[in-house]
Design a protein around this motif. Structure first.
Motif, PDB file in Angstrom:
ATOM      1  N   CYS A  29       0.859  -1.190   0.000  1.00  0.00           N
ATOM      2  CA  CYS A  29       0.000   0.000   0.000  1.00  0.00           C
ATOM      3  C   CYS A  29       0.892   1.237   0.000  1.00  0.00           C
ATOM      4  O   CYS A  29       1.805   1.355   0.820  1.00  0.00           O
ATOM      5  N   ILE A  30       0.622   2.159  -0.921  1.00  0.00           N
ATOM      6  CA  ILE A  30       1.425   3.377  -1.036  1.00  0.00           C
ATOM      7  C   ILE A  30       0.701   4.523  -0.324  1.00  0.00           C
ATOM      8  O   ILE A  30       1.301   5.480   0.127  1.00  0.00           O
ATOM      9  N   SER A  31      -0.602   4.437  -0.266  1.00  0.00           N
ATOM     10  CA  SER A  31      -1.416   5.374   0.497  1.00  0.00           C
ATOM     11  C   SER A  31      -2.643   4.576   0.928  1.00  0.00           C
ATOM     12  O   SER A  31      -2.712   3.372   0.683  1.00  0.00           O
ATOM     13  N   GLU A  32      -3.627   5.252   1.516  1.00  0.00           N
ATOM     14  CA  GLU A  32      -4.817   4.567   1.970  1.00  0.00           C
ATOM     15  C   GLU A  32      -5.548   3.868   0.812  1.00  0.00           C
ATOM     16  O   GLU A  32      -6.231   2.880   1.005  1.00  0.00           O
ATOM     17  N   THR A  33      -5.403   4.404  -0.396  1.00  0.00           N
ATOM     18  CA  THR A  33      -6.173   3.877  -1.533  1.00  0.00           C
ATOM     19  C   THR A  33      -5.329   3.413  -2.719  1.00  0.00           C
ATOM     20  O   THR A  33      -5.872   2.973  -3.716  1.00  0.00           O
ATOM     21  N   GLU A  59      -3.895  -5.007   3.791  1.00  0.00           N
ATOM     22  CA  GLU A  59      -2.710  -5.858   3.853  1.00  0.00           C
ATOM     23  C   GLU A  59      -3.080  -7.330   3.793  1.00  0.00           C
ATOM     24  O   GLU A  59      -2.262  -8.186   4.081  1.00  0.00           O
ATOM     25  N   SER A  60      -4.349  -7.611   3.474  1.00  0.00           N
ATOM     26  CA  SER A  60      -4.760  -9.013   3.333  1.00  0.00           C
ATOM     27  C   SER A  60      -5.627  -9.114   2.081  1.00  0.00           C
ATOM     28  O   SER A  60      -5.490  -8.300   1.178  1.00  0.00           O
ATOM     29  N   SER A  70      -9.901  -1.460   7.840  1.00  0.00           N
ATOM     30  CA  SER A  70      -8.884  -2.421   7.422  1.00  0.00           C
ATOM     31  C   SER A  70      -7.837  -1.772   6.514  1.00  0.00           C
ATOM     32  O   SER A  70      -6.916  -2.424   6.038  1.00  0.00           O
ATOM     33  N   ALA A  71      -7.949  -0.465   6.280  1.00  0.00           N
ATOM     34  CA  ALA A  71      -7.002   0.226   5.404  1.00  0.00           C
ATOM     35  C   ALA A  71      -5.598   0.194   5.975  1.00  0.00           C
ATOM     36  O   ALA A  71      -5.405   0.374   7.176  1.00  0.00           O
ATOM     37  N   GLY A  72      -4.625  -0.028   5.116  1.00  0.00           N
ATOM     38  CA  GLY A  72      -3.226   0.070   5.506  1.00  0.00           C
ATOM     39  C   GLY A  72      -2.721   1.453   5.099  1.00  0.00           C
ATOM     40  O   GLY A  72      -3.431   2.195   4.416  1.00  0.00           O
ATOM     41  N   CYS A  73      -1.536   1.811   5.518  1.00  0.00           N
ATOM     42  CA  CYS A  73      -0.893   3.054   5.077  1.00  0.00           C
ATOM     43  C   CYS A  73      -1.835   4.251   5.153  1.00  0.00           C
ATOM     44  O   CYS A  73      -2.210   4.842   4.150  1.00  0.00           O
ATOM     45  N   THR A  74      -2.256   4.578   6.356  1.00  0.00           N
ATOM     46  CA  THR A  74      -3.285   5.596   6.523  1.00  0.00           C
ATOM     47  C   THR A  74      -2.738   7.016   6.740  1.00  0.00           C
ATOM     48  O   THR A  74      -3.498   7.920   7.030  1.00  0.00           O
TER      49      THR A  74
END
Ligand SMILES: *[C@@H]1O[C@H](CO)[C@@H](O)[C@H](O)[C@H]1NC(C)=O
Length: 229
Positions: A29-33, A59-60, A70-74
């Protein structure tokens, strides 16, 4: 047992926030989206993909999920707790102008040797001291032509109100642009705060506090990619 708890604790805190790290699902993930796929050597490679509107990079599986928690890189585009600024990349930022949404027009760059950290009162700082809040790469550009005409400034921003004019501590950091409309056309004037006060772009008031956007670690302030004085 203690060791397991420490590892788990680290993972709960560390795993959720990871940016630019290859996850078990084969993406980073580079950003949230936004995300990139990972090579067999677990390096993010190739095209930057964006999840559909309303979906977040996880991340899954699924890679893009509608569950915001569940967002990564927030870290990217999140305004600081005082609604002053948000990091938009490793070394660029946007001012939040007192709202919880970063401005799409007024921002700036940290320059090559500093990084943006949403908890840093000076916005930008040394990566030895401050973690990178938003790890996608940015394109700092401090070499553009400057906007010095307040009417041109207001015709760019297209909203009435008081806005920061520049970042030189002794001069333009103390000034602000007041934008207004007359017969549907935007006009602006530059005003100077009284005494030795600075313009606070969050409260829109003149204050004795020095301003984050005027820190030495910030290399330039921009309005729609044009330099502010
Ligand atoms: C600023 O720009 C406006 C609109 O382009 C123009 O009418 C005005 O004369 C300019 N003011 C200065 C001081 O150059």
């Amino acid at each position: 047992m203690l060791r397991l708890l420490i590892v788990l604790g680290f993972c709960i805190l560390g795993c959720r926030a990871a940016c630019n790290t290859c996850n078990a699902n084969g993406v980073s993930c580079i950003s949230e989206t936004e995300f990139q796929f990972c090579s067999s050597a677990s390096d993010p490679i190739g095209t930057l993909y964006t999840c559909p509107t309303g979906y977040y990079c996880t991340e899954s599986t699924p890679i893009c999920s509608s569950v915001a928690s569940s967002a990564g890189c927030t870290g990217c585009n999140k305004c600081s707790s005082d609604n002053r600024f948000a990091c938009t990349s490793r070394n660029t930022f946007a001012l939040c102008l007192g709202t919880s949404t970063p401005s799409s027009s007024i921002g700036g760059s940290c320059g090559t040797n500093n990084v943006c950290n949403v908890g840093n009162p000076n916005i930008c700082g040394s990566p030895a001291t401050y973690a990178v809040t938003c790890s996608r790469s940015g394109t700092p550009d401090c070499d553009t032509t400057a906007i010095k005409n307040a009417t041109e400034y207001c015709q760019t921003i297209q909203t009435a109100g008081k806005y920061p004019y520049g970042r030189i501590t002794s001069t333009t950091c103390r000034q602000y642009v007041n934008c207004y409309t007359a017969a549907g056309i935007f006009y602006g004037n530059v005003y100077t705060c009284p005494g030795l006060t600075y313009f606070d772009s969050t409260s829109k008031l003149c204050t004795t506090q020095t301003q984050a956007r005027c820190s030495d670690t910030v290399s330039c302030l921009t309005l729609n990619a044009r330099l502010l004085p």
